[in-house]
Design an enzyme around this catalytic site. Sequence first.
Site, short mmCIF file in Angstrom:
data_model
loop_
_atom_site.label_atom_id
_atom_site.label_comp_id
_atom_site.label_asym_id
_atom_site.label_seq_id
_atom_site.Cartn_x
_atom_site.Cartn_y
_atom_site.Cartn_z
N HIS A 111 0.83 -1.02 0.07
CA HIS A 111 -0.13 0.11 -0.11
C HIS A 111 0.71 0.71 -0.23
O HIS A 111 0.56 2.23 -0.90
CB HIS A 111 -1.02 -0.16 1.62
CG HIS A 111 -1.80 0.92 1.60
ND1 HIS A 111 -3.56 1.41 1.39
CD2 HIS A 111 -1.76 2.82 1.39
CE1 HIS A 111 -3.89 1.90 1.61
NE2 HIS A 111 -2.49 3.40 1.82
N GLU A 112 2.02 1.32 0.24
CA GLU A 112 2.57 2.47 1.16
C GLU A 112 3.40 2.70 0.01
O GLU A 112 3.73 3.70 -0.49
CB GLU A 112 3.54 2.71 1.92
CG GLU A 112 2.85 1.86 3.75
CD GLU A 112 2.03 2.83 3.36
OE1 GLU A 112 1.40 4.63 3.42
OE2 GLU A 112 0.96 3.25 4.82
#
Length: 265
Positions: free
Chosen positions: A57-58
């Site tokens: 996600h990051e």
Amino acid sequence: MTTASRKSEQRISPVFLGITAVTAVTGWAVWTDFAASPGLAVFLFVTSAWVVSLCLHEYAHARTALHSGDISVGAKGYLSLNPLAYTHALLSIILPVLFVIMGGIGLPGGAVFIERDRIRGRWRHSLISAAGPLTNVLFAVVCTAPFWLDALDGVPADFRFALAFLALLQVSAAILNFLPVPGLDGYGVIEPWLSYNVKRQVEPFAPFGLLFVFALLWVPSVNAVFFDAVDAVLRGLGINDLETYCGQSLYRFWEGADEYCAVSP
């Protein structure tokens, strides 16, 4: 910056590789029923897979920012997939894992620090914010593929339940992240299109947006509506409520596994 430096910044972190290895080994243990405690194996498999999804996600935020003009993300370590390199390790990794353990909710992680002044174009800013939760959507699609492809023959029950619970976490994280609340990615998607005055008025509330959302989730009626939406998405992907319930029951092995789930086919 030299080509060698750029390559070193994008080298996958041993920490991430280690977490991925734990996911693979514990997933194999769940599949083969190798572990003495199936619940512990499910716990380790789902938790490590959840951390992998948080890293991705990051990474999606950072990679999209890199291609949009922020070349500083590499030097910050965001492209290495190392969870320890993120700006808000507490929000990005520790709290999401704790919320999964305590309540089975996919808490959105804190976004990496993007130097927005390097980026031109509202669409690019919106895409950077959307990239993270879209990764959760993709992860959910992968987790649920055996269900919506009707390819469950030969898949052990415990592994199926673990996938169902992991999919619940991904879907809940995606829905929460896409809420247009200050401090969440959903607001980041629409923020470039708001007027300057609106953004100035909203800015003071950004640090409290996530807390506000989770305070609302403690309200039984709001919580019921939220999880009804999550369950509706999962049913559309071929997962029924019993499978997610059994997955969470196995995950919380310290409470004792539900006997019905233990004998379910």
